[in-house]
Enzyme design. Structure first.
Site, PDB file in Angstrom:
ATOM      1  N   CYS A  39       0.837  -1.205   0.000  1.00  0.00           N
ATOM      2  CA  CYS A  39       0.000   0.000   0.000  1.00  0.00           C
ATOM      3  C   CYS A  39       0.880   1.267   0.000  1.00  0.00           C
ATOM      4  CB  CYS A  39      -1.008  -0.040   1.135  1.00  0.00           C
ATOM      5  SG  CYS A  39      -2.458   0.946   0.743  1.00  0.00           S
TER       6      CYS A  39
ATOM      7  N   HIS B 189      -3.702  -5.038   0.317  1.00  0.00           N
ATOM      8  CA  HIS B 189      -3.124  -5.592   1.549  1.00  0.00           C
ATOM      9  C   HIS B 189      -3.208  -7.128   1.537  1.00  0.00           C
ATOM     10  CE1 HIS B 189      -2.849  -1.801   3.909  1.00  0.00           C
ATOM     11  NE2 HIS B 189      -3.767  -1.427   3.037  1.00  0.00           N
TER      12      HIS B 189
ATOM     13  N   GLU C  78      -1.774  -9.110   3.388  1.00  0.00           N
ATOM     14  CA  GLU C  78      -1.711  -9.640   4.757  1.00  0.00           C
ATOM     15  C   GLU C  78      -3.075  -9.947   5.357  1.00  0.00           C
ATOM     16  OE1 GLU C  78      -1.030  -6.548   3.842  1.00  0.00           O
ATOM     17  OE2 GLU C  78      -1.570  -5.064   5.361  1.00  0.00           O
TER      18      GLU C  78
HETATM   19  N1  GLN Z   1      -1.975   6.702   2.762  1.00  0.00           N
HETATM   20  C1  GLN Z   1      -2.110   5.951   1.561  1.00  0.00           C
HETATM   21  C2  GLN Z   1      -3.463   6.150   0.903  1.00  0.00           C
HETATM   22  O1  GLN Z   1      -4.393   6.555   1.534  1.00  0.00           O
HETATM   23  C3  GLN Z   1      -1.821   4.476   1.802  1.00  0.00           C
HETATM   24  C4  GLN Z   1      -2.757   3.811   2.752  1.00  0.00           C
HETATM   25  C5  GLN Z   1      -2.249   2.496   3.267  1.00  0.00           C
HETATM   26  O2  GLN Z   1      -1.049   2.233   3.267  1.00  0.00           O
HETATM   27  N2  GLN Z   1      -3.134   1.665   3.767  1.00  0.00           N
HETATM   28  O3  GLN Z   1      -3.620   5.913  -0.257  1.00  0.00           O
END
Ligand code: GLN
Length: 533
Positions: free
Chosen positions: A383, A509, A511
């Site tokens: 992410c 994600h 995970e």
């Molecule tokens: N801050 C980033 C976004 O909002 C990544 C979010 C995250 O890593 N879950 O796109």
């Protein structure tokens, strides 16, 4: 299917005793006997969901396939049971009150005074029964967050009391988890806190059926006997839960203590089929006997509380077992990484850059990624970690000075990561990100395809910002390629550097989808690449 049985798990004496692990372990034992089980967490705090909480408050925010931002215990439920949970599996006081107040504004209460009893308790009971009423489960386990005696958990305890009374003793069971402290000076295990905690339960009208005692030392038969006598339960209903080296050992310990048996007896359910725990035991045996070790750095800004990265840490345990490898995961604070000390990363066989929000710590993440890219160290960006890899590549390979995410710098001349069009006018923070499962098409001949072995995947998301497709061509020409694309929105989901040993960034994600019996292919492939490094 027989009518659903409800099991309530409450905690006493202190918080953080591991109610989630005990609940998940009991669920595992019942599931291993062939029963259909689900678990739910009721959180007494006033936030509508944990999505707006700083990870330092309650650890990671877990995301379900249907896009609910939930408590991290749901991660344990999924990892233990290999099931998918949903919004219905996590309820907070904020959500309960929001529903009741919305109803009041609509006039649904027909002029009545709206009160904690019955209106709030009715809504709590409705949320508990929601999972059972579908008829899909033999057992619904409801874990109540917090500690008995907290002001904010009172309506929950009262709702449990009412449900036990309404549904009857054959359909409900109550488990109370407490702590038995050890006083080193006198060399004694003390049961008094447990006695007081059970008294509090009794004051609230609930007699626990089973008492699980968390302890650092083996309990003597006398201690168990004492708890049984003072807390009105049989001796076999007093269950020891001693500290173990891995949480995945807990179901085995609970089976040895007979937790599933006392519950099945109480609920008049058959015990004829014994739990089949062979795959679980095979996992445990491999976990305890690794053939190699690999050192991986997890770079993030919440390193003081490993619970902030719970699902990532557990995913490495699951995928390590597949590789028969112990993953020595070092949590590294990205705010401490500078050009002067970057060489300290040279002891790592692989680098992961964690998810996150806001600009704090991102320059350290970018430095670590530069190091991984230039030194051919296997890299996984998750992410924000993927977004940082794009920024790093934009700045240092494409020469786009000041390339950034518009999250970090709204005035950047090169927003290589940008806010999604439909996110631009959203002003509320809670529940407004791209959340939950989205489809992705994986390009053949990529590290991602080698890992997944399929072109069609669905992964869970939690973010507002995206790879800016205006740059996709320039990136590809310079050596960073999009190898996963959302087939409906064309958004970039996976990036790779094909020339690098193993350099993968994922906008989603992975995970959240790794379980003990179904470890995630991306983590498995990444560890393999690190082992070859
Ligand atoms: N801050 C980033 C976004 O909002 C990544 C979010 C995250 O890593 N879950 O796109």
């Amino acid at each position: 299917m027989a009518n659903t049985k409800y099991i309530f798990v409450t905690g006493g004496v202190t918080s953080s005793l591991g109610k989630g692990i005990i609940s998940a372990s009991l669920a595992k034992l019942l599931q291993a006997r062939g029963y259909k089980v689900t678990i739910q967490k009721l959180d007494p705090y006033l936030n509508v969901d944990p999505g707006t909480l700083n990870p330092y408050e309650h650890g990671e925010c877990f995301v379900t396939i249907d896009g609910a931002e939930t408590d991290l215990d749901l991660g344990h439920y999924e990892r233990f049971l290999n099931i998918e949970t949903t919004q219905a599996n996590n309820v907070t006081t904020g959500r309960i009150y929001q529903t009741v107040i919305d109803k009041e504004r609509r006039g649904d209460f027909l002029g009545k005074t709206v009160q904690i009893i019955p209106h709030i308790t009715n809504e709590i009971k409705r949320r508990i029964m929601l999972l059972g009423n579908k008829g899909d489960f033999d057992f619904v386990i409801t874990e109540i967050g917090g500690t008995v005696g907290d002001i904010e958990s009172l309506p929950y305890i009262e709702s449990v009391r009412q449900l036990i009374w309404e549904l009857g003793g054959e359909n409900t069971a109550s488990i109370h988890l407490t702590l038995v402290p050890y006083l080193a000076a006198s060399g004694e295990l003390k049961t008094k806190p447990t006695q007081h905690s059970v008294k509090l339960m009794l004051e609230n009208g609930i007699q626990p059926d089973v008492i699980v005692l968390r302890t650092e030392h083996k309990l003597t038969p006398e201690v168990k006997e004492k708890v049984a006598r003072f807390c009105n339960v049989s001796k076999k209903s007093v269950v020891e839960s001693i500290d173990v080296s891995t949480i995945y050992e807990v179901p085995i310990k609970m089976q040895a203590e007979g937790l599933d048996e006392v519950i099945l007896d109480k609920l008049k359910m058959s015990k004829t089929k014994l739990p089949d725990l062979e795959p679980w035991k095979a996992f445990l045996s491999k976990l305890k006997n690794p053939r190699s070790t690999v050192k991986i750095g997890l770079i993030g800004k919440y390193t003081k509380l490993p619970d902030s990265y719970k699902s990532i840490i557990e995913s490495f345990i699951h995928a390590g077992v597949v590789n028969e490898t112990k993953v020595d995961l070092e949590l590294i604070n990205s705010e401490k990484i500078t050009t002067e000390n970057i060489e300290s990363l040279s002891n790592l066989q692989g680098i992961v850059v964690a998810p996150g929000f806001g600009h704090r710590g991102i320059e350290g993440k970018i430095l670590a990624i530069k190091y991984a890219r230039e030194n051919n160290v296997p890299f996984l960006g998750i992410c924000l970690g993927m977004q940082c890899a794009v920024i790093e590549f934009g700045r240092n390979v494409l020469g786009l000075q000041d390339a950034n995410s518009s999250e970090m710098d709204i005035t950047t001349p090169h927003p290589v990561i940008d806010i999604m069009e439909h996110q631009k006018n959203i002003s509320e923070m809670g529940g407004t990100m791209r959340l939950g499962g989205y489809a992705c098409k994986v390009k053949k001949n990529s590290n991602a395809f080698a890992a997944y072995n399929t072109e069609k995947i669905t992964e869970r998301h939690r973010h507002r910002y995206e790879f800016n497709n205006n740059y996709i061509h320039d990136f590809k020409t310079a050596g960073m390629e999009a190898t996963g694309i959302n087939p409906n929105s064309n958004l970039v989901e996976i990036i790779e550097i094909p020339k690098h040993k193993w350099f993968v960034g994922v906008q989603f994600h992975p995970e959240y989808r790794s379980t003990v019996l179904n470890p995630h292919p991306i983590f498995i492939a990444f560890i393999k690449a690190c082992l070859n490094n």
